[in-house]
Enzyme design. Structure first.
Site, PDB file in Angstrom:
ATOM      1  N   LYS A   1       7.103   3.906   1.518  1.00 37.79           N
ATOM      2  CA  LYS A   1       8.505   4.117   1.888  1.00 37.79           C
ATOM      3  C   LYS A   1       8.483   5.080   3.062  1.00 37.79           C
ATOM      4  CE  LYS A   1      11.419   4.570  -1.579  1.00 37.79           C
ATOM      5  NZ  LYS A   1      12.414   3.488  -1.381  1.00 37.79           N
TER       6      LYS A   1
ATOM      7  N   ASP B   1      -3.108  -6.841  12.961  1.00 34.39           N
ATOM      8  CA  ASP B   1      -1.829  -7.217  12.342  1.00 34.39           C
ATOM      9  C   ASP B   1      -0.691  -7.035  13.345  1.00 34.39           C
ATOM     10  OD1 ASP B   1       0.004  -6.347   9.258  1.00 34.39           O
ATOM     11  OD2 ASP B   1      -0.092  -8.174  10.481  1.00 34.39           O
TER      12      ASP B   1
END
Ligand code: 3I7
Length: 338
Positions: free
Chosen positions: A26, A134
């Site tokens: 988070k 990525d």
């Protein structure tokens, strides 16, 4: 319940709202109290991380070595009994992904401005022996000066034997993955990054993906075919560069060196991409050292020796954030006890 010791995060930061989350983390906006600067804090629970814990260690070690104006900067790492906190550079503009979606697609001029920044960050990584693995618009954030900052180094690889080492682990997001990577063959991280940059450039110019399908098998077939639509708004130069990036055979794919001064990249800009970092990390900034040593009531030599350990503790964070204040023309002042 075990009360977490009063840790470095609570001591030096006022945590605000959540600005994003991805998988096992988070991310919250926060204020660094000693400088008043805004940061992003990526919070991970070690138990929830489970087998992903090594990815976090990979990301932390990589970010400690990657100092570049188009790579999100790591300021501090705090580990408690149950959590890992990464204090990062704040990017107020959110993800490039949302920026494209809000505009349907970007003009060639705006795509070029952003793509040059991506080329700069990726070339810098490759020269340091890292592959990102990525690359996608969700991992490119926009700061308050329309600069892109690359994030998420959890999958990046720094093969022991340098870039020539073959990589094997299949990773990243399928739609951006190179054919050789999804074929399960051994592949070169930097070549796979170039393919992903082709997918990224296509997404910038068109607002949708070159290879897309809800069925993963179909998606893989499309990627391996290397065939994609070419909408009529694409210029001939854009088509040429896309063709050179989205080459199914990695040995025929364009290299970063050829990309730096490619005719599409330099069009209307006149100069090749500058990939060296603008940050001068090796030499400590005198004004910042002065402010910190006075504030801590220690000699400059003592403060310099402490800072040169690069512990990524509260001193490293204070140093980088004071330096950021100085480069943004704000006073190099610490507001409260460090
Ligand atoms: N797709 C990005 C979601 C928000 O993630 C971040 C935002 C900031 C950020 C926001 N403002 N400024 C920096 C900095 C880092 C991350 C990040 O590393 N996210 C992440 C990557 C991999 C797995 C889980 C989470």
């Amino acid at each position: 319940m075990v009360v977490e010791e009063y840790n470095e995060i609570a001591r030096h930061y006022r945590i605000k709202e959540t600005v994003g989350s991805g998988g096992f983390a988070k991310v919250k906006r926060a204020v660094h109290l000693p400088t008043g600067e805004t940061v992003a804090i990526k919070i991970m629970d070690k138990v929830a991380l489970g087998a992903d814990l090594p990815r976090v260690k990979t990301e932390i070690e990589a970010m400690k070595n990657l100092h570049h104006h188009h790579i999100c900067r790591l300021y501090q790492v705090v580990e408690t009994s149950r959590k890992i906190f990464m204090v990062l550079e704040y990017c107020s503009g959110g993800e490039l992904f949302d920026y494209i979606v809000q505009r349907d697609r970007l003009s060639e001029i705006e795509s070029r401005a952003f793509f040059r920044q991506i080329v700069s960050a990726v070339t810098y990584m490759h020269y340091l022996g890292y592959a990102h693995r990525d690359l996608k618009p969700e991992n490119l954030l926009i700061d308050d000066e329309q600069n892109l900052k690359l994030i998420d180094f959890g999958l990046c690889a720094k093969p022991k034997g340098g870039m020539s080492d073959q990589l094997y682990t299949c990773c990243g997001s399928p739609a951006y993955a190179a054919p050789e990577l999804i074929a399960g063959k051994s592949y070169m991280g930097n070549e796979a990054d170039l393919w992903s940059m082709g997918v990224l450039l296509y997404a910038l110019l068109n607002g949708f993906l070159p290879f897309d399908d809800d069925n993963i098998g179909m998606l893989y077939r499309k990627i391996k075919s290397g065939k994609y639509d070419t909408p009529d708004w694409l210029s001939s130069e854009s088509l040429i560069l896309l063709k050179q990036l989205l080459q199914v055979d990695p040995k025929r794919r364009i290299t970063v060196d050829e990309l730096l001064n490619h005719v599409w990249i330099t069009k209307e800009m006149g100069v090749p991409v500058e990939w060296n970092s603008k940050y001068q990390t090796s030499v400590l900034d005198d004004d910042v050292v002065t402010e910190m040593s006075v504030h801590r009531k220690v000699s400059r030599e003592t403060m310099k020796a402490e800072l040169e350990k690069w512990n990524y503790d509260y001193l490293t964070a204070a140093y980088f954030l004071l330096l950021k204040k100085k480069t943004s023309g704000r006073p190099v002042r610490l507001q409260m006890t460090l």
